[in-house]
Design a protein around this motif. Structure first.
Motif, PDB file in Angstrom:
ATOM      1  N   UNK A 169       0.863  -1.182   0.000  1.00  0.00           N
ATOM      2  CA  UNK A 169       0.000   0.000   0.000  1.00  0.00           C
ATOM      3  C   UNK A 169       0.900   1.233   0.000  1.00  0.00           C
ATOM      4  N   UNK A 170       0.715   2.103  -0.958  1.00  0.00           N
ATOM      5  CA  UNK A 170       1.568   3.291  -1.053  1.00  0.00           C
ATOM      6  C   UNK A 170       1.232   4.289   0.048  1.00  0.00           C
ATOM      7  N   UNK A 171       2.180   5.177   0.311  1.00  0.00           N
ATOM      8  CA  UNK A 171       1.946   6.227   1.293  1.00  0.00           C
ATOM      9  C   UNK A 171       0.792   7.119   0.855  1.00  0.00           C
ATOM     10  N   UNK A 205       9.331  -6.591  13.850  1.00  0.00           N
ATOM     11  CA  UNK A 205       8.502  -5.639  13.122  1.00  0.00           C
ATOM     12  C   UNK A 205       7.528  -6.366  12.197  1.00  0.00           C
ATOM     13  N   UNK A 206       6.276  -5.954  12.236  1.00  0.00           N
ATOM     14  CA  UNK A 206       5.241  -6.598  11.432  1.00  0.00           C
ATOM     15  C   UNK A 206       4.984  -5.863  10.120  1.00  0.00           C
ATOM     16  N   UNK A 207       5.321  -4.576  10.094  1.00  0.00           N
ATOM     17  CA  UNK A 207       5.065  -3.769   8.898  1.00  0.00           C
ATOM     18  C   UNK A 207       6.380  -3.556   8.156  1.00  0.00           C
ATOM     19  N   UNK A 208       6.418  -4.020   6.934  1.00  0.00           N
ATOM     20  CA  UNK A 208       7.631  -3.900   6.129  1.00  0.00           C
ATOM     21  C   UNK A 208       7.537  -2.694   5.211  1.00  0.00           C
ATOM     22  N   UNK A 209       8.680  -2.050   5.002  1.00  0.00           N
ATOM     23  CA  UNK A 209       8.780  -0.956   4.047  1.00  0.00           C
ATOM     24  C   UNK A 209       9.323  -1.491   2.732  1.00  0.00           C
ATOM     25  N   UNK A 210       8.613  -1.193   1.655  1.00  0.00           N
ATOM     26  CA  UNK A 210       9.090  -1.554   0.318  1.00  0.00           C
ATOM     27  C   UNK A 210       9.639  -0.269  -0.288  1.00  0.00           C
ATOM     28  N   UNK A 211      10.954  -0.084  -0.310  1.00  0.00           N
ATOM     29  CA  UNK A 211      11.562   1.184  -0.732  1.00  0.00           C
ATOM     30  C   UNK A 211      11.014   1.701  -2.058  1.00  0.00           C
ATOM     31  N   UNK A 212      10.583   2.957  -2.040  1.00  0.00           N
ATOM     32  CA  UNK A 212      10.099   3.600  -3.247  1.00  0.00           C
ATOM     33  C   UNK A 212       8.705   3.180  -3.662  1.00  0.00           C
ATOM     34  N   UNK A 213       8.089   2.267  -2.898  1.00  0.00           N
ATOM     35  CA  UNK A 213       6.764   1.763  -3.283  1.00  0.00           C
ATOM     36  C   UNK A 213       5.730   2.001  -2.197  1.00  0.00           C
ATOM     37  N   UNK A 214       6.006   1.515  -0.994  1.00  0.00           N
ATOM     38  CA  UNK A 214       5.021   1.698   0.073  1.00  0.00           C
ATOM     39  C   UNK A 214       5.259   0.762   1.239  1.00  0.00           C
ATOM     40  N   UNK A 215       4.179   0.249   1.814  1.00  0.00           N
ATOM     41  CA  UNK A 215       4.269  -0.568   3.022  1.00  0.00           C
ATOM     42  C   UNK A 215       3.354  -1.783   2.879  1.00  0.00           C
ATOM     43  N   UNK A 220       5.852 -13.128   6.086  1.00  0.00           N
ATOM     44  CA  UNK A 220       6.896 -14.164   6.081  1.00  0.00           C
ATOM     45  C   UNK A 220       7.991 -13.907   7.114  1.00  0.00           C
ATOM     46  N   UNK A 221       7.804 -12.880   7.935  1.00  0.00           N
ATOM     47  CA  UNK A 221       8.791 -12.613   8.969  1.00  0.00           C
ATOM     48  C   UNK A 221      10.119 -12.137   8.436  1.00  0.00           C
ATOM     49  N   UNK A 222      10.071 -11.358   7.347  1.00  0.00           N
ATOM     50  CA  UNK A 222      11.314 -10.923   6.706  1.00  0.00           C
ATOM     51  C   UNK A 222      11.665  -9.472   7.006  1.00  0.00           C
ATOM     52  N   UNK A 223      10.830  -8.792   7.790  1.00  0.00           N
ATOM     53  CA  UNK A 223      11.080  -7.370   8.053  1.00  0.00           C
ATOM     54  C   UNK A 223      12.344  -7.196   8.881  1.00  0.00           C
ATOM     55  N   UNK A 224      13.138  -6.234   8.462  1.00  0.00           N
ATOM     56  CA  UNK A 224      14.335  -5.901   9.239  1.00  0.00           C
ATOM     57  C   UNK A 224      13.997  -4.759  10.170  1.00  0.00           C
ATOM     58  N   UNK A 225      14.764  -4.653  11.257  1.00  0.00           N
ATOM     59  CA  UNK A 225      14.554  -3.533  12.171  1.00  0.00           C
ATOM     60  C   UNK A 225      14.839  -2.237  11.446  1.00  0.00           C
ATOM     61  N   UNK A 226      14.018  -1.199  11.768  1.00  0.00           N
ATOM     62  CA  UNK A 226      14.208   0.089  11.108  1.00  0.00           C
ATOM     63  C   UNK A 226      14.309   1.160  12.166  1.00  0.00           C
TER      64      UNK A 226
END
Length: 226
Positions: A169-171, A205-215, A220-226
């Protein structure tokens, strides 16, 4: 959820908008038919709350426009009359529900939630994803069985992300769906709200950031700490 309120009584419209905000529902107000058509042309809404007796293009004309757009947007009609013929004609125009003035705000909220759920029948009333359980009717969130207290805006943002079922989902879409038309498109409110939401939900973290795209919700438990 984002709602369009088409009502020419300013005090009532503002009372509805303010009450919906307390339930994490964003709302825009149109005081006449022309304003309603303009807002519909530039924004996406989940439900329209429509008074039939408004200046300019009538509520009936607005209803016809919504139905003709094929957006699948439910219409909840408001009226001061409680006559069966009035309700029948409203349903014939495409209304999905009817509420007679005066009404309790709580009833309006429940009807809006039901209409939104009906609009997306594939979504269950209580939504679960990645250990997260979100109940829009009770406005409650649990993560792995732990209750998570959220602000109204945090809940609104999370509800949009959960509805996307892991999709990005984009910002811009978050700003459109979780805020109202007065939101500054250049604001950093989305980023700030998401940062606070991540902390409320806790690690990992449950919410992942997709750089340049959104959230997106990380399924899959792949989010890195931000």
């Amino acid at each position: 959820m984002r709602v369009l309120i088409v009502e020419d009584e300013p005090y009532l419209a503002e009372a509805i908008r303010d009450g919906l905000r307390l339930e994490a529902i964003s709302a825009d107000i149109a005081g006449d038919g022309h304003a309603a058509l303009e807002l519909l042309s530039i924004n996406t809404y989940d439900v329209a709350v429509l008074d039939r007796d408004i200046p300019g293009p009538s509520g009936d004309e607005i209803a016809k426009t919504i139905v003709a757009s094929n957006r699948g947007m439910p219409i909840l009609m408001l009226t001061a009359a409680d006559r069966l013929d009035d309700k029948a004609s409203g349903f014939e125009l495409g209304a999905d529900d009817y509420l007679t003035k005066p009404f309790a705000l709580r009833e309006l909220v429940l009807r809006l939630r039901a209409l939104d759920r009906r609009r997306a029948r594939a979504r269950p009333p209580v939504r679960e994803i990645a250990g997260l359980r979100l109940d829009p009717f009770r406005r409650q969130v649990y993560r792995d069985g732990r209750y998570v207290a959220l602000t109204r805006k945090q809940f609104a943002v999370l509800e949009v992300l959960v509805a996307a079922e892991g999709g990005v989902v984009s910002a811009e879409e978050l700003l459109e769906r979780a805020w109202d038309e007065n939101a500054d498109p250049f604001t950093n409110a989305v980023r700030i709200t998401l940062s606070a939401l991540r902390k409320r939900l806790g690690h990992p973290w449950l919410i992942a950031t997709v750089p340049g795209v959104g959230y997106r919700i990380d399924t899959k438990g792949e989010s890195a700490d931000e």
